[in-house]
Design an enzyme around this catalytic site. Structure first.
Site, PDB file in Angstrom:
ATOM      1  N   PRO A 105       0.685  -1.276   0.179  1.00 46.46           N
ATOM      2  CA  PRO A 105       0.169   0.125  -0.006  1.00 46.46           C
ATOM      3  C   PRO A 105       0.911   1.181   0.043  1.00 46.46           C
ATOM      4  O   PRO A 105       1.789   1.162   0.871  1.00 46.46           O
ATOM      5  CB  PRO A 105      -0.583  -0.075   1.212  1.00 46.46           C
ATOM      6  N   GLN A 132      -6.462  -1.894   2.828  1.00 52.57           N
ATOM      7  CA  GLN A 132      -5.625  -1.639   3.994  1.00 52.57           C
ATOM      8  C   GLN A 132      -6.479  -0.717   4.817  1.00 52.57           C
ATOM      9  O   GLN A 132      -6.726   0.451   4.486  1.00 52.57           O
ATOM     10  CB  GLN A 132      -4.244  -1.194   3.988  1.00 52.57           C
ATOM     11  N   CYS A 145       2.760   2.444  10.073  1.00 53.26           N
ATOM     12  CA  CYS A 145       3.003   3.825   9.733  1.00 53.26           C
ATOM     13  C   CYS A 145       3.635   4.614  10.684  1.00 53.26           C
ATOM     14  O   CYS A 145       3.284   4.620  11.749  1.00 53.26           O
ATOM     15  CB  CYS A 145       1.467   4.439   9.353  1.00 53.26           C
ATOM     16  N   LYS A 184       0.570  -5.626   8.523  1.00 53.54           N
ATOM     17  CA  LYS A 184       1.820  -4.942   8.032  1.00 53.54           C
ATOM     18  C   LYS A 184       2.420  -4.222   9.108  1.00 53.54           C
ATOM     19  O   LYS A 184       1.817  -3.133   9.594  1.00 53.54           O
ATOM     20  CB  LYS A 184       1.610  -4.002   6.469  1.00 53.54           C
ATOM     21  N   ASN A 194       9.555  -6.770   3.549  1.00 49.99           N
ATOM     22  CA  ASN A 194       9.641  -5.570   2.821  1.00 49.99           C
ATOM     23  C   ASN A 194      10.618  -4.619   3.166  1.00 49.99           C
ATOM     24  O   ASN A 194      11.251  -4.447   4.371  1.00 49.99           O
ATOM     25  CB  ASN A 194       8.142  -5.039   2.977  1.00 49.99           C
ATOM     26  N   GLY A 195      11.003  -3.736   2.326  1.00 49.66           N
ATOM     27  CA  GLY A 195      12.047  -2.599   2.490  1.00 49.66           C
ATOM     28  C   GLY A 195      13.284  -2.612   1.818  1.00 49.66           C
ATOM     29  O   GLY A 195      13.798  -3.699   1.826  1.00 49.66           O
TER      30      GLY A 195
HETATM   31  C1  LIG Z   1       4.867   7.886  -0.268  1.00 49.49           C
HETATM   32  C2  LIG Z   1       4.613   6.577   0.610  1.00 49.49           C
HETATM   33  C3  LIG Z   1       3.320   6.124   1.002  1.00 49.49           C
HETATM   34  C4  LIG Z   1       3.177   4.984   1.692  1.00 49.49           C
HETATM   35  N1  LIG Z   1       2.082   4.622   2.288  1.00 49.49           N
HETATM   36  C5  LIG Z   1       1.739   3.619   2.948  1.00 49.49           C
HETATM   37  C6  LIG Z   1       0.548   3.190   3.413  1.00 49.49           C
HETATM   38  O1  LIG Z   1      -0.582   3.635   2.794  1.00 49.49           O
HETATM   39  N2  LIG Z   1       0.409   2.084   4.129  1.00 49.49           N
HETATM   40  C7  LIG Z   1       1.309   1.403   4.524  1.00 49.49           C
HETATM   41  O2  LIG Z   1       1.219   0.312   5.335  1.00 49.49           O
HETATM   42  N3  LIG Z   1       2.751   1.589   4.183  1.00 49.49           N
HETATM   43  C8  LIG Z   1       2.791   2.834   3.308  1.00 49.49           C
HETATM   44  N4  LIG Z   1       4.193   3.196   3.055  1.00 49.49           N
HETATM   45  C9  LIG Z   1       5.250   2.487   3.436  1.00 49.49           C
HETATM   46  C10 LIG Z   1       5.553   1.425   2.385  1.00 49.49           C
HETATM   47  O3  LIG Z   1       4.367   0.382   1.840  1.00 49.49           O
HETATM   48  C11 LIG Z   1       6.667   0.436   2.511  1.00 49.49           C
HETATM   49  O4  LIG Z   1       6.444  -0.188   3.818  1.00 49.49           O
HETATM   50  C12 LIG Z   1       7.951   1.377   2.550  1.00 49.49           C
HETATM   51  O5  LIG Z   1       8.133   2.329   1.483  1.00 49.49           O
HETATM   52  C13 LIG Z   1       9.377   0.352   2.737  1.00 49.49           C
HETATM   53  O6  LIG Z   1       9.260  -0.174   1.409  1.00 49.49           O
HETATM   54  P1  LIG Z   1      10.690   0.389   0.282  1.00 49.49           P
HETATM   55  O7  LIG Z   1      11.751   0.764   0.686  1.00 49.49           O
HETATM   56  O8  LIG Z   1      10.568  -0.902  -0.682  1.00 49.49           O
HETATM   57  O9  LIG Z   1       9.791   1.664  -0.322  1.00 49.49           O
HETATM   58  C14 LIG Z   1       4.273   4.373   2.324  1.00 49.49           C
HETATM   59  C15 LIG Z   1       5.547   4.603   1.751  1.00 49.49           C
HETATM   60  C16 LIG Z   1       5.728   5.885   1.078  1.00 49.49           C
HETATM   61  C17 LIG Z   1       7.036   6.105   0.603  1.00 49.49           C
END
Ligand SMILES: Cc1cc2nc3c(=O)[nH]c(=O)nc-3n(C[C@H](O)[C@H](O)[C@H](O)COP(=O)(O)O)c2cc1C
Length: 332
Positions: A32, A86, A116, A154, A215-216
């Site tokens: 998400p 979500q 979050c 999550k 994730n990450g």
């Molecule tokens: C702009 C933005 C919006 C996000 N919105 C959500 C969200 O709505 N719900 C959620 O669980 N995580 C949210 N995240 C976190 C991501 O789902 C993810 O866990 C995080 O970016 C780490 O993964 P990555 O390093 O592959 O980007 C958001 C991240 C970013 C950068």
């Protein structure tokens, strides 16, 4: 013993997986992303190989207002095969009411946001702050489970390096009825930066028997494979990389497709235009096109044109100019 020695079996990227009795066509999921994972984007991710793609976080409490903004975020139809939503909130009874609402009943999988990190969310006792209130987090999962739907959580690994609670937290998720956990391998105070701590995702995986997704920081196929090897996770969840380059879903899963960035963006314009007003289409497509250009040399000059664009018809032409050239067509 290293984490790799502790891992019994390394799963392959792209495998199908059953979660709570529901088939996910691959173990590469789309995260998400608030402001990004709208219906057209989720359809595209699913078509390119994502096992699931979640709506952005939606306030469980806001559902009682049935307002236009929330209804738009929760738009779905038969084209989306596996519908995943979500929810964000802090109160178990609010979740219980939310999951019974017509808007949520359309979804197959309910994910609970326990990761979050933003200050307002933390202050309200939502998101990652639930990792510091395990009894409340447990009641929220139980409330969602009473809907009879597949429930996933999550989370992160904890609030900060002194409060890494992922082992206890993962066990609580399983015993409260969660069907799957996605662990973002960072603490709350790392926000979105820094190397994820693989060893804690591996610890979560070893602590439970429900599927654990990692994730990450995944920004290439190699990183995704490294994540699988070092954590023993059942699959990965892409976030920024998935938005930047949705073709990554076919790259990671081995699904054959004939798309280019141009065909994808034109398709996104068509689907968004069919469903949403012009302002929404412009805002969404500009974000998507900017992300698509992120790692592509020579595209800086298009940024201003994109910003100034005020009509969907102009946007189509501009995207054709940007992504129509061979240099910008494919994978980054
Ligand atoms: C702009 C933005 C919006 C996000 N919105 C959500 C969200 O709505 N719900 C959620 O669980 N995580 C949210 N995240 C976190 C991501 O789902 C993810 O866990 C995080 O970016 C780490 O993964 P990555 O390093 O592959 O980007 C958001 C991240 C970013 C950068």
């Amino acid at each position: 013993m290293t984490d790799s020695e502790n891992i019994k079996e390394i799963k392959k990227l792209g495998e199908e997986i059953m979660i709570g009795g529901v088939r996910f066509k691959s173990n590469v999921l789309m995260a998400p992303l608030a402001g990004y994972t709208c219906f057209p984007f989720r359809l595209m991710a699913e078509r390119l190989g994502a096992g699931s793609a979640y709506t952005e976080m939606v306030s469980a409490d806001a559902l009682k207002y049935n307002d236009k903004a929330t209804t738009k975020l929760l738009y779905t139809d038969a084209r989306e095969k596996l519908k995943c939503v979500q929810l964000l909130g802090a109160v178990p009874t609010v979740f219980e009411r939310a999951v019974k609402s017509d808007l949520i009943q359309k979804f197959d999988v309910i994910d609970i946001n326990m990761g979050c990190p933003v200050p307002n969310v933390i202050k309200s006792g939502e998101g990652c702050s639930l990792m510091d209130d395990i009894p409340r987090a447990s009641k929220i999962i139980e409330s969602c489970k009473r809907s009879g739907k597949v429930v996933s959580v999550k989370c992160r690994i904890g609030m900060n390096p002194q409060r890494i609670v992922i082992e206890e937290f993962a066990r609580m998720c399983e015993s409260s009825g969660a069907d799957m956990i996605t662990v973002h391998g960072r603490t709350r105070n790392m926000m979105y930066d820094g190397e994820p701590l693989y060893e804690y995702i591996a610890l979560a995986k070893r602590s439970v028997s429900i599927p654990v997704f990692a994730n990450g920081g995944i920004d290439s196929k190699e990183k995704a494979e490294e994540m699988m090897e070092k954590t023993g996770a059942d699959g990965v969840m892409l976030a920024r990389y998935g938005f930047e380059n949705p073709l990554a879903f076919s790259l990671l899963t081995g699904r054959e497709i004939n798309d280019t960035k141009l065909s994808l963006i034109l398709e996104q314009i068509d689907i968004a235009e069919e469903l949403f007003d012009e302002l929404y289409v412009l805002t969404y497509i500009k974000k998507l096109a900017s992300y698509f250009m992120k790692k592509q040399p020579g595209t800086k000059r298009y940024k201003l044109d994109l910003y100034k664009c005020g009509k969907v018809s102009e946007l189509r032409e501009l995207c054709t100019a940007i992504f129509g050239s061979d240099d910008n067509a494919g994978l980054v």
